[in-house]
Every structure is written in C-alpha cells, then in structure tokens.
Design a protein around this motif. Structure first.
Motif, PDB file in Angstrom:
ATOM      1  N   ASP A 101       1.405  -8.484   5.952  1.00  0.00           N
ATOM      2  CA  ASP A 101       1.689  -9.899   4.969  1.00  0.00           C
ATOM      3  C   ASP A 101       0.812 -10.624   4.427  1.00  0.00           C
ATOM      4  O   ASP A 101       0.789 -11.327   6.115  1.00  0.00           O
ATOM      5  CB  ASP A 101       3.201 -10.452   4.601  1.00  0.00           C
ATOM      6  N   ARG A 104      -4.863 -10.564   2.416  1.00  0.00           N
ATOM      7  CA  ARG A 104      -5.146 -10.472   1.292  1.00  0.00           C
ATOM      8  C   ARG A 104      -6.554 -10.132   0.287  1.00  0.00           C
ATOM      9  O   ARG A 104      -6.833 -10.743   0.971  1.00  0.00           O
ATOM     10  CB  ARG A 104      -4.310 -11.915   0.262  1.00  0.00           C
ATOM     11  N   GLU A 122      -0.675  -3.284  -0.431  1.00  0.00           N
ATOM     12  CA  GLU A 122       0.374  -3.667  -1.640  1.00  0.00           C
ATOM     13  C   GLU A 122       0.960  -5.587  -1.521  1.00  0.00           C
ATOM     14  O   GLU A 122       2.048  -5.625  -1.894  1.00  0.00           O
ATOM     15  CB  GLU A 122       1.580  -3.063  -1.659  1.00  0.00           C
ATOM     16  N   THR A 124       1.207  -9.244  -1.683  1.00  0.00           N
ATOM     17  CA  THR A 124       1.334 -10.239  -2.524  1.00  0.00           C
ATOM     18  C   THR A 124       0.609 -11.537  -2.740  1.00  0.00           C
ATOM     19  O   THR A 124       0.152 -12.063  -2.132  1.00  0.00           O
ATOM     20  CB  THR A 124       2.648 -10.928  -1.955  1.00  0.00           C
ATOM     21  N   GLY A 125      -0.925 -11.353  -4.044  1.00  0.00           N
ATOM     22  CA  GLY A 125      -2.204 -12.424  -3.731  1.00  0.00           C
ATOM     23  C   GLY A 125      -2.941 -11.192  -3.744  1.00  0.00           C
ATOM     24  O   GLY A 125      -4.610 -11.656  -3.935  1.00  0.00           O
ATOM     25  N   ALA A 143      -1.215  -3.148  -4.885  1.00  0.00           N
ATOM     26  CA  ALA A 143      -0.901  -3.760  -5.906  1.00  0.00           C
ATOM     27  C   ALA A 143      -1.639  -5.260  -6.208  1.00  0.00           C
ATOM     28  O   ALA A 143      -3.163  -5.764  -5.374  1.00  0.00           O
ATOM     29  CB  ALA A 143       0.086  -4.812  -5.481  1.00  0.00           C
ATOM     30  N   SER A 145      -2.656  -9.410  -8.553  1.00  0.00           N
ATOM     31  CA  SER A 145      -2.172  -9.857  -9.314  1.00  0.00           C
ATOM     32  C   SER A 145      -3.211  -9.960 -10.043  1.00  0.00           C
ATOM     33  O   SER A 145      -2.606 -10.836 -11.020  1.00  0.00           O
ATOM     34  CB  SER A 145      -2.417 -11.201  -8.872  1.00  0.00           C
ATOM     35  N   ALA A 164       0.462  -7.784 -11.912  1.00  0.00           N
ATOM     36  CA  ALA A 164       1.036  -8.203 -12.055  1.00  0.00           C
ATOM     37  C   ALA A 164       0.238  -9.049 -13.492  1.00  0.00           C
ATOM     38  O   ALA A 164       0.661  -9.367 -14.255  1.00  0.00           O
ATOM     39  CB  ALA A 164       0.743 -10.102 -11.268  1.00  0.00           C
TER      40      ALA A 164
END
Length: 282
Positions: A101, A104, A122, A124-125, A143, A145, A164
């Motif tokens: 976490d 990125r 995966e 965030t960012g 993932a 963004s 996203a």
C-alpha cells in the motif's frame, strides 16, 4: 557482479537484490543509480528483488527480473516504495509480483509475468497507461487510476483489471477461471472489433456510470457473473452465452452488450427495482 554497457544494460545476479537509498552490501543498488542510468536498464537477481526506496526513472525503460525457474516462499518481486518509469516497465519472475500500500507504480506501459505465482499490482494511485501483455499461473490483477488499455494478450488463472477511468481491450484475455473487468469512469468498458476476444468460464463486468460494450469477435464466455452498468431507459439488448447467467445491476443511461461465441444470443430480461436478472438462453 555488475556490468554496464553503452546501452545502459546492467546485470546483477545475486540471490536477492534490494533497491534502496544507500547500498548496505554488494547486492544493494542505490535508487539514484536506477534513476539516472541511461538506456534500457535490466536488473536481474536469482530469486528476489525488493524496491525499498522511491524510484523515479526518466532515463529509459526498466526491467526487473528473477532468473529462477521455480519459486520458493518469499521469492519474486516486491514493490515496497513508489516506482515511476517514463516508458516501459517489465517485471518477470517465477514468484509472486506484488506491491505494498502506498507503493504506487507509474508507467506508460507495463508487462508483468509470474511463471508460477501471482501478479497483484492493485495499490491505490497506480498510473498505468497500457498493459503490454502478461501472464500469471494464478491471479493476474492490475489497477490503474487512469484509462487502461490492453495492448497484448494476457493469460492467467484469474484476470482482474480495474480502471478509475476507462478500460479498453485491444488484445485477448484468456483465463481458466474468471475475468473481472471494472471501469468507474463515464467511458466504461470497450473491446476492439477483432483480436481482443475474452476466453473464460466466467465473466464479470462493472461500469457504474458507463457502458459495457464487449461485442467484438472471438468471445468464448461460459457464464456472466454479477455485473453492473448504466442502461438505456428502454430494455437494453443483452447478448450473452449459453448457460444461465448471474444477476446484473442496472442504473440509468447506457447498457451492457456482449457478443459470445461469435453469435448473437437473446436472453430474457426482467427488471427488479434497480436490478436486471438474466434468465436461461432462449
């Protein structure tokens, strides 16, 4: 040992490599060295690579690779600090490829291959523009963004792609389990007319404010799982495979559209509040 050629190729081959702020032993590499070495930069270890300090590379493509043919516990590539590459980033290993976490990844294009493990990127960012293919013996999950394109084939046990913004399939997805696609932007999920078929026993697609348009040639999907998309005010045209499908949530403006096995197949559609249930094939 390290060798550096004119093109910026660097080969380091101990059992484990750590990329950190300050090297502490012969197997460590300074992040500043990774950032500034010109050309195609290849860093190899036998079993493990860990990114422990922020890398911000604008000097050329970067490849992190382990050479082991089989993976033991803890083997693989671990991104534990932000990793940014202007251009191509390639990650290959027999072990798992994972990120922490807050660590990125930013790259114009990404290729990731876990020959006997999983790819789980995966965090965030992440800012990943396109996937230049990939492979995982287990789960392959990415993932981003921003708008995410699939530009070369991906094969895995399960495939999960999340954007996203928009998700655009320009190449095949082949899974022995489930393909799960999520795009939370208004452009939703799209598929090229040819050369981008989905081959999987189960498909799940979610585009809460956009369309799911998987109507290209070559799809071979067994079952549509729980899915979500905006839909037209009138009953949309639902095209899906030959077994009983799952539940699909519908909201306001657009629709889910899937062509399967090269055929258009009508299914019964029944609105239930905000939900649409798919019945058996007609």
């Amino acid at each position: 040992w390290i060798t550096a050629g004119r093109g910026g190729r660097v080969l380091v081959d101990p059992e484990e490599i750590r990329i950190g702020e300050t090297p502490e032993d012969a197997a460590d590499i300074a992040a500043a060295f990774v950032n500034t070495t010109d050309g195609d930069l290849l860093i190899e270890a036998e079993r493990r690579i860990r990114v422990l300090a922020e890398v911000a590379r604008d000097a050329g493509p970067l490849t992190l690779a382990t050479t082991n043919t089989a993976a033991g516990p803890g083997d693989g590539i671990s991104i534990e600090a932000p990793l940014s590459v202007v251009g191509d980033l390639r990650l290959t290993s027999a072990g798992d490829i994972v990120q922490a976490d807050g660590a990125r990844i930013a790259a114009s294009t990404l290729f990731a291959e876990s020959r006997s493990g999983q790819v789980r990127l995966e965090a965030t960012g992440n800012v990943i523009g396109a996937l230049d293919g990939g492979f995982a013996a287990g789960r392959f999950a990415i993932a981003s963004s921003r708008r995410l394109g699939v530009d070369a084939a991906i094969r895995a046990g399960d495939i999960a792609l999340t954007s996203a913004d928009a998700l655009v399939l320009n190449a095949p997805l082949v899974a022995s389990g489930e393909v799960a696609l999520v795009a939370t932007g208004s452009e939703g999920i799209a598929q090229a007319a040819t050369g981008a078929g989905i081959d999987a026993p189960r498909l799940r697609a979610e585009a809460p404010i956009g369309a799911v348009a998987l109507d290209g040639a070559g799809n071979a999907v067994g079952t549509l799982g729980d899915s979500e998309a905006a839909r037209k005010d009138r009953a949309p045209a639902w095209l899906i495979g030959h077994r009983r499908a799952g539940r699909t949530r519908a909201s306001s403006a657009r629709h889910i559209h899937v062509r399967n096995h090269g055929r258009t197949v009508d299914v019964r559609v029944r609105p239930v509040g905000e939900r649409v249930c798919l019945g058996d094939r007609l």
